[in-house]
Write an enzyme that holds these catalytic residues in place. Structure first.
Site, mmCIF file in Angstrom:
data_model
loop_
_atom_site.group_PDB
_atom_site.id
_atom_site.type_symbol
_atom_site.label_atom_id
_atom_site.label_comp_id
_atom_site.label_asym_id
_atom_site.label_seq_id
_atom_site.Cartn_x
_atom_site.Cartn_y
_atom_site.Cartn_z
ATOM 1 N N HIS A 35 31.357 49.247 39.136
ATOM 2 C CA HIS A 35 32.641 48.614 38.822
ATOM 3 C C HIS A 35 32.579 47.915 37.462
ATOM 4 C CE1 HIS A 35 34.434 48.936 42.991
ATOM 5 N NE2 HIS A 35 33.156 49.262 43.195
ATOM 6 N N ASP A 129 39.539 44.054 39.000
ATOM 7 C CA ASP A 129 39.156 45.110 39.914
ATOM 8 C C ASP A 129 40.081 45.012 41.128
ATOM 9 O OD1 ASP A 129 36.523 46.936 40.527
ATOM 10 O OD2 ASP A 129 37.464 46.166 42.358
#
Ligand code: UDP
Length: 468
Positions: A35, A129
């Protein structure tokens, strides 16, 4: 391709480019390698287009500001209990982080002080995110728009949106007898390809995915690390579902960013590049299972002997924690002699450089989305060994939709590994996959050209950011 069409119309209107560092974007990645990488790549792309960047990051898996002197860094307390951080699954950590962040004013205070910093250009928005709903709530309370970067595929996000329907129609939770049943609503997926986690309860996974859906539905814009050519239908489905001002496919981000490997949490061993320089073109199998996947010591032995017996040169990443029940690296007797001169085992690789190296002819991968994109971008065909989360569906697309690899199914056994390697590296089927991988690489490269869909998506994104 709706996205390209939309973007071209915008192009005629002339996207606005920022005066140097006239505005700032904040980015807040989820603190896991798969990520962090795309978020910092996006930050780099936006910085190169003239925007200033502030990176907010947790103490858990904290980032090293020295690797990015061009960005400002702000550390935010994450509240993850030490025990969860040490032994929890990624889902446990995401849950704990969101709970702690919602219970404490720390994120809001950190954002407020970043916004109040008059020494920096005005912040236009915060990229988060999709797993960080708590951060989105804190930003909303301050009137700061959030945009979401989805670090997985468009197909994966479509699967998250469909989760309630998948339960309602009985596809989930998966039944042993239905694993190969097609999911008619999400072709080419079968029940076994849907997002699942063997280490977490279905209920917990459902709750986490519902929060991702909520984060995406209520954000001010969505960027997905994919490109139009790879996921045309899947992107269309998402655009039809969402009512957002922008849904942009701006990937593969590592190819647009100039500093693609500056966000590694482990030291990358560059000596393997010199070793690859000594190997024949397309002869080496690169083997890596990403930053989180693991295996037991029996499976580890089977992989070791499968690689040794294949007779092919290989570069194998054995990162700390890959083998669950071994403290140190304990190779089987005779292994090192068997692979002498042709096998290279390292702790962590500069993966993008490895895949781009002319000596690499195949990738045995756990099918994480970044690894899949990185392999496709270099035209390297894959043997897929998916374990959990979105890995099964990524493998399904590799095999069924793009035809650039195949899945190694069932128990990990040395004989099966050996024949899979031979199939990919020597066989006719492998040669066909390599040809298709070369074609796909070219199509993806076209998206990255100055008039390609991903570049246009970035133009549109910058223009949109300046409008906020
Ligand atoms: N990676 C790396 N060195 C390695 C193995 C992996 O730099 O030896 C990087 C890889 O390039 C990718 C990321 O780690 O960008 C892994 O992300 P992915 O989505 O493939 O899998 P995850 O680790 O999230 O399961």
């Amino acid at each position: 391709m709706a996205g390209v069409q939309e973007a071209r119309e915008g192009d005629k209107q002339g996207w606005r480019r920022p005066q140097l560092r006239e505005r700032r974007v904040l980015v807040f990645p989820l603190p896991f390698q798969g990520h962090i990488n795309p978020m910092l790549q996006l930050a780099d792309v936006l910085h190169a287009r003239g925007l200033a960047v502030t990176v907010l990051h947790t103490r858990f898996n904290a980032l090293d500001p020295a690797l990015h002197p061009e960005f400002a860094f702000v550390s935010v307390p994450d509240g993850v209990p030490a025990e969860v951080a040490a032994t929890g699954t990624i889902i446990d950590i995401i849950v704990a982080m969101n709970v702690a962040m919602e219970a404490s004013p720390a994120v809001g205070e950190a954002l407020a002080s970043v916004l109040a910093d008059e020494g920096q250009p005005r912040a236009a928005c915060l990229f988060i995110d999709a797993n960080l709903l708590a951060v989105q709530k804190a930003a909303a309370a301050l009137g700061l728009p959030t945009l979401v970067l989805r670090t997985g595929s468009a197909a994966c996000l479509g699967c998250f949106f469909a989760y309630p329907m998948l339960y309602q129609k009985g596809y989930l939770p998966p039944q042993e007898s239905q694993l190969y049943m097609p999911v008619n609503e999400l072709p080419p997926l079968r029940v076994r390809d849907l997002f699942t986690s063997s280490k977490n309860s279905h209920e917990k996974v459902r709750r986490v995915l519902a929060r991702i859906t909520e984060t995406v539905k209520y954000c001010s814009g969505l960027v997905i690390n994919t490109c139009e050519t790879l996921e045309t239908t899947e992107l269309q489905r998402i655009r039809d579902e969402l009512d957002l001002p922008v849904v942009l496919a701006a990937g593969p981000l590592h190819k647009l960013s100039s500093k693609s490997t500056g966000s590694s949490l482990l030291d990358q061993d560059y000596s393997c590049i010199e070793w690859l320089d000594t190997q024949l073109s397309r002869s080496v199998l690169y083997v890596s299972f990403g930053s989180l996947a693991s295996m037991d010591s029996h499976e580890f032995m089977e992989v070791a002997w499968g690689l040794a017996n294949s007779g092919h040169p290989f570069l194998w990443v054995v990162r700390p924690g890959l083998v669950q029940d071994l403290d140190g690296l304990d190779f089987p007797d005779g292994f090192e002699i068997a692979i002498e001169g042709r096998g290279n085992v390292i702790r962590w690789a500069p993966q993008q450089e490895v895949l781009a190296h002319n000596a690499v002819g195949g990738f045995l991968t756990h099918s994480g989305w970044n690894s899949t994109l990185e392999s496709i971008s270099e035209g390297v065909p894959m043997i897929c060994r998916p374990q959990s989360a979105d890995q099964m569906m990524n493998a399904r697309y590799v095999e069924d939709t793009w035809g650039v690899g195949f899945e190694l199914e069932g128990k990990l056994e040395r004989g099966k590994i050996e024949s899979a390697i031979r199939k990919l590296m020597n066989g006719k089927e492998g040669a066909d996959m390599r040809d298709r991988a070369k074609e796909l690489k070219k199509k993806v490269a076209d998206c990255l050209e100055s008039c390609g869909s991903s570049q246009i998506a970035v133009d549109k994104l910058v223009s949109y950011i300046l409008s906020l």
